[in-house]
Design an enzyme around this catalytic site. Structure first.
Site, mmCIF file in Angstrom:
data_model
loop_
_atom_site.group_PDB
_atom_site.id
_atom_site.type_symbol
_atom_site.label_atom_id
_atom_site.label_comp_id
_atom_site.label_asym_id
_atom_site.label_seq_id
_atom_site.Cartn_x
_atom_site.Cartn_y
_atom_site.Cartn_z
ATOM 1 N N GLY A 52 0.788 -1.235 0.000
ATOM 2 C CA GLY A 52 0.000 0.000 0.000
ATOM 3 C C GLY A 52 0.813 1.274 0.000
ATOM 4 C CG ASN A 59 1.934 3.046 -5.796
ATOM 5 O OD1 ASN A 59 2.373 4.062 -6.326
ATOM 6 N ND2 ASN A 59 2.514 1.871 -5.934
ATOM 7 C CB ILE A 64 -7.865 -10.016 -14.089
ATOM 8 C CG1 ILE A 64 -6.349 -10.170 -14.333
ATOM 9 C CG2 ILE A 64 -8.565 -9.501 -15.348
ATOM 10 C CD1 ILE A 64 -5.977 -11.175 -15.382
ATOM 11 C CG HIS A 113 2.751 -2.813 -15.243
ATOM 12 N ND1 HIS A 113 2.292 -4.033 -14.767
ATOM 13 C CD2 HIS A 113 3.859 -3.090 -15.974
ATOM 14 C CE1 HIS A 113 3.079 -4.991 -15.198
ATOM 15 N NE2 HIS A 113 4.044 -4.460 -15.932
ATOM 16 C CD GLU A 141 -4.729 -6.794 -25.524
ATOM 17 O OE1 GLU A 141 -3.588 -7.132 -25.838
ATOM 18 O OE2 GLU A 141 -5.438 -6.039 -26.204
ATOM 19 C CG ASP A 198 -0.371 -4.983 -17.171
ATOM 20 O OD1 ASP A 198 -1.083 -4.357 -16.367
ATOM 21 O OD2 ASP A 198 0.388 -5.910 -16.841
ATOM 22 C CD GLU A 234 5.297 1.623 -8.910
ATOM 23 O OE1 GLU A 234 4.241 1.413 -8.308
ATOM 24 O OE2 GLU A 234 6.117 0.728 -9.159
#
Ligand code: GRF
Length: 208
Positions: free
Chosen positions: A14, A16, A94, A111, A148, A150, A179
């Site tokens: 966590g 980010n 996902i 990512h 789809e 990434d 990031e």
């Protein structure tokens, strides 16, 4: 411009999530985190949310009683939160098609590579792949989430040098610092209504 309402989805440490919180706290970002969704009970992100008095929806596969129910719980919580933007900040699941469709162009993911290189896999797999590939530059990407993996339109990227002596950890940490800059920055662009999406490409409108 009104405060942008966020749901953050995270499964791990966590950092980010914390970077977003810090940006809000320091008034760099006009946003409110309405909800943290996690599929990992008691992960670092969940602990940070609880500390910041942010509601947490925990829907692990086990506690939910299977994948279908897990997605139902997650969808209900996200829909009811009435968020403007969903932020995947280290979320290792996902998203179901229904959520991706419902929130088209309103879901972003971070990512740890310069996409489209080293897509797929969770940290530290992309960083490991970058090292094994012998690249001299890596970094991170914030992109829109599509069906789809990434592969959605890229919003922003930040690059770092890859050093000869790097380990997966040292490279991952260098990327993580970037990031923490780029993710709040992109959310700010959304909050300012500056993100334009046309023909599968993102551009950022200039401020007057
Ligand atoms: C980050 O490297 C992010 O790019 C990836 O997962 C990691 C999450 O780190 N998707 P943290 O949980 O935010 O510290």
């Amino acid at each position: 411009m009104s405060t942008i309402r966020l749901t953050v989805l995270a499964s791990g440490n966590g950092s980010n999530f914390k970077a977003i919180l810090d940006a809000i706290e320091s008034d760099e970002l006009d946003a409110e985190i309405l909800l943290l969704v996690t599929n990992t009970a008691n992960c670092g992100a969940a602990q940070k949310a609880i500390k910041a008095h942010i509601p947490v929806c925990t829907c692990s596969l086990k506690s939910s009683g299977g994948r279908t129910r897990q997605f139902e719980i997650m969808s209900k919580a996200i829909t009811e939160s009435k968020s403007d933007l969903l932020v995947l900040a280290g979320f290792n699941l996902i998203l179901p098609t229904q959520i991706v469709t419902q929130f088209e162009n309103k879901i972003i993911n971070i990512h740890p590579s310069l996409l489209p290189s080293f897509s797929g896999g969770m940290s530290p797999q992309p960083q490991k792949a970058a090292l094994e590939g012998g690249v001299k530059v890596s970094g991170c990407t914030v992109h829109l989430v599509t069906e789809e993996l990434d592969a959605g339109p890229i919003i922003a990227q930040r690059a770092v040098a890859v050093h000869h002596c790097d380990t997966v950890d040292s490279l991952a940490n260098r990327i993580l610092k970037e990031e923490h800059i780029v993710l709040p920055q992109v959310i700010k662009w959304f909050s300012e209504g500056r993100v334009c999406i046309s023909d599968g490409r993102v551009s950022i409108r200039n401020t007057e």
